[in-house]
Design a protein around this motif. Structure first.
Motif, mmCIF file in Angstrom:
data_model
loop_
_atom_site.group_PDB
_atom_site.id
_atom_site.type_symbol
_atom_site.label_atom_id
_atom_site.label_comp_id
_atom_site.label_asym_id
_atom_site.label_seq_id
_atom_site.Cartn_x
_atom_site.Cartn_y
_atom_site.Cartn_z
ATOM 1 N N PRO A 14 40.561 48.083 15.310
ATOM 2 C CA PRO A 14 40.803 46.959 14.458
ATOM 3 C C PRO A 14 42.100 47.097 13.869
ATOM 4 O O PRO A 14 42.900 47.965 13.684
ATOM 5 C CB PRO A 14 39.957 47.004 13.350
ATOM 6 C CG PRO A 14 39.537 48.439 13.286
ATOM 7 C CD PRO A 14 39.529 49.122 14.729
ATOM 8 N N ARG A 15 42.862 45.911 13.830
ATOM 9 C CA ARG A 15 44.514 45.763 13.610
ATOM 10 C C ARG A 15 44.489 45.059 12.149
ATOM 11 O O ARG A 15 45.749 44.826 11.936
ATOM 12 C CB ARG A 15 45.212 44.965 14.619
ATOM 13 C CG ARG A 15 44.873 45.638 15.923
ATOM 14 C CD ARG A 15 45.175 47.152 16.007
ATOM 15 N NE ARG A 15 45.307 47.650 17.205
ATOM 16 C CZ ARG A 15 46.116 48.052 17.881
ATOM 17 N NH1 ARG A 15 47.637 47.895 17.690
ATOM 18 N NH2 ARG A 15 46.283 48.518 19.344
ATOM 19 N N THR A 16 43.626 44.633 11.559
ATOM 20 C CA THR A 16 43.706 44.207 10.168
ATOM 21 C C THR A 16 42.577 44.728 9.456
ATOM 22 O O THR A 16 41.298 45.043 9.851
ATOM 23 C CB THR A 16 43.671 42.412 10.048
ATOM 24 O OG1 THR A 16 42.330 42.152 10.566
ATOM 25 C CG2 THR A 16 44.562 42.072 11.119
ATOM 26 N N THR A 17 42.793 44.802 7.988
ATOM 27 C CA THR A 17 41.570 45.073 7.424
ATOM 28 C C THR A 17 40.122 44.200 7.217
ATOM 29 O O THR A 17 38.995 44.836 7.220
ATOM 30 C CB THR A 17 42.065 45.505 5.704
ATOM 31 O OG1 THR A 17 42.780 43.970 5.348
ATOM 32 C CG2 THR A 17 43.116 46.285 5.662
ATOM 33 N N ALA A 18 40.471 42.931 7.632
ATOM 34 C CA ALA A 18 39.260 42.036 7.616
ATOM 35 C C ALA A 18 38.706 42.474 8.897
ATOM 36 O O ALA A 18 37.469 42.475 9.141
ATOM 37 C CB ALA A 18 40.054 40.586 7.537
ATOM 38 N N SER A 19 39.466 42.476 10.071
ATOM 39 C CA SER A 19 38.688 42.822 11.382
ATOM 40 C C SER A 19 38.138 44.127 10.999
ATOM 41 O O SER A 19 36.982 44.539 11.993
ATOM 42 C CB SER A 19 39.715 42.596 12.567
ATOM 43 O OG SER A 19 40.879 43.723 12.303
ATOM 44 N N GLU A 67 34.534 43.752 9.729
ATOM 45 C CA GLU A 67 33.489 43.559 10.840
ATOM 46 C C GLU A 67 33.330 44.432 11.599
ATOM 47 O O GLU A 67 32.098 44.627 12.145
ATOM 48 C CB GLU A 67 34.020 42.138 11.198
ATOM 49 C CG GLU A 67 34.293 40.912 10.432
ATOM 50 C CD GLU A 67 32.893 40.791 9.561
ATOM 51 O OE1 GLU A 67 31.888 40.541 10.326
ATOM 52 O OE2 GLU A 67 32.948 40.679 8.472
ATOM 53 N N PHE A 68 34.268 45.233 12.112
ATOM 54 C CA PHE A 68 34.258 46.326 13.247
ATOM 55 C C PHE A 68 33.140 47.175 12.638
ATOM 56 O O PHE A 68 32.257 47.888 13.139
ATOM 57 C CB PHE A 68 35.421 46.848 13.391
ATOM 58 C CG PHE A 68 35.588 48.028 14.532
ATOM 59 C CD1 PHE A 68 35.248 47.594 15.720
ATOM 60 C CD2 PHE A 68 35.846 49.272 14.319
ATOM 61 C CE1 PHE A 68 35.374 48.447 16.689
ATOM 62 C CE2 PHE A 68 35.934 50.233 15.300
ATOM 63 C CZ PHE A 68 35.726 49.885 16.451
ATOM 64 N N ASP A 118 43.619 40.659 3.394
ATOM 65 C CA ASP A 118 43.535 40.909 4.545
ATOM 66 C C ASP A 118 44.866 41.380 5.118
ATOM 67 O O ASP A 118 45.853 40.881 4.951
ATOM 68 C CB ASP A 118 43.434 39.802 5.587
ATOM 69 C CG ASP A 118 43.066 40.163 7.248
ATOM 70 O OD1 ASP A 118 42.859 41.153 7.485
ATOM 71 O OD2 ASP A 118 43.090 39.262 7.782
#
Length: 289
Positions: free
Chosen positions: A140-145, A148-149, A168
């Protein structure tokens, strides 16, 4: 953390140490009688950042990350070392469960104090483009993703997973290689393709030393000038590193001329050289501002 700055603005140089809990440091770097619980705060008064090493050996807990974040100033940054289960045991393969478990373990609880994630590869792991590309592409490349990951964690994290972020933000990933087969153009181009940083490792000649800038951050690990993990850095060597770091953060020595944030960690801890070398390097860089 932010992306590359415009050419008229220099990046940050965050200087720190790899870990902070070392028994030989007590009554040497740490004052005699300083409680162990206060050691991180003592470091944070003198340096900008620290690598969390415990995450390499085992999954930490959200409570640990929250406590560490509470013990340091607002502008302090933690680099988090990726799990050796992923790098050394799974060897970057079959990580569909282990990766979400790592991101669910609590590092997102650091909030704005979360810096780069360091993936240190073992010396016996040779370059395999397919496995490296697949591993990096899954991150994942963002904290939001990442939230979800992390929801893909397994039952071991039930009841102890951290699945939230206050904002994010980008997550930067950097890879430290230790097998000579990584010293090739194909690896460098793969890292650029995946927007991941190659760690600049000074290891007294034990491991490859690659200086290519492949991401919008530069990550440096100083393991010892002459003896791995042991020897300190003389003044001349620290000045040379300060000049390199200044070139990266101003963009003067980067092909695209864009400034980078630079994260530097002294890991020559055996003879209590790391904190002193880091403080001196930080002083040299502050004089360049």
């Amino acid at each position: 953390m932010s992306g590359p700055r415009p050419p008229d603005s220099a990046g940050r140089a965050m200087v720190g140490i790899s870990g902070w809990r070392y028994k030989p440091w007590r009554s040497v770097f740490y004052p005699k009688g300083l409680a162990q619980k206060n050691e991180l705060a003592y470091v944070a008064e003198r340096l900008d950042s620290v690598e969390i090493n415990g995450s390499f050996y085992s999954l930490q807990t959200p409570a640990n990350y929250q406590r560490w974040a509470a013990e340091v100033p607002d502008d302090f940054v933690f680099a988090v070392k990726g799990s050796r289960y992923l790098t050394h045991l799974l060897r970057l393969r079959n990580a569909a469960t282990a990766l979400p478990n790592f991101f669910a373990s609590g590092l997102l609880a650091l909030g704005p104090k979360l810096g780069p994630v360091l993936w240190q590869l073992p010396p016996n792991l040779a370059f395999d483009p397919e496995s490296v590309r697949s591993f990096l592409a899954a991150l994942p490349r963002t904290t939001a993703s990442a939230v979800e990951f992390a929801r893909g964690h397994d039952e071991r994290l039930d009841g102890r997973a951290w699945l939230e972020t206050d904002a994010d933000r980008p997550i930067r990933h950097c890879v430290e290689v230790r097998h000579p087969s990584f010293d090739c153009d194909e690896f460098v181009e793969l890292m650029r393709e995946q927007d991941a940083g190659i760690v600049v490792a000074d290891s007294a000649g034990h491991f490859p030393q690659l200086f290519e800038v492949t991401s919008d951050v530069v990550y440096v690990r100083l393991h010892g000038a002459e003896e791995l993990y042991v020897s300190g850095y003389p003044e001349e060597a620290l000045r040379e590193w300060a000049a390199r770091i200044d070139g990266w953060r101003t963009g003067a020595t980067v092909p695209d001329r864009l400034p980078r944030d630079v994260y530097v960690y002294c890991d020559n801890d055996v003879k209590v050289r790391a904190p002193y070398d880091a403080m001196r390097l930080r002083e040299l860089l502050s004089r360049a501002d």
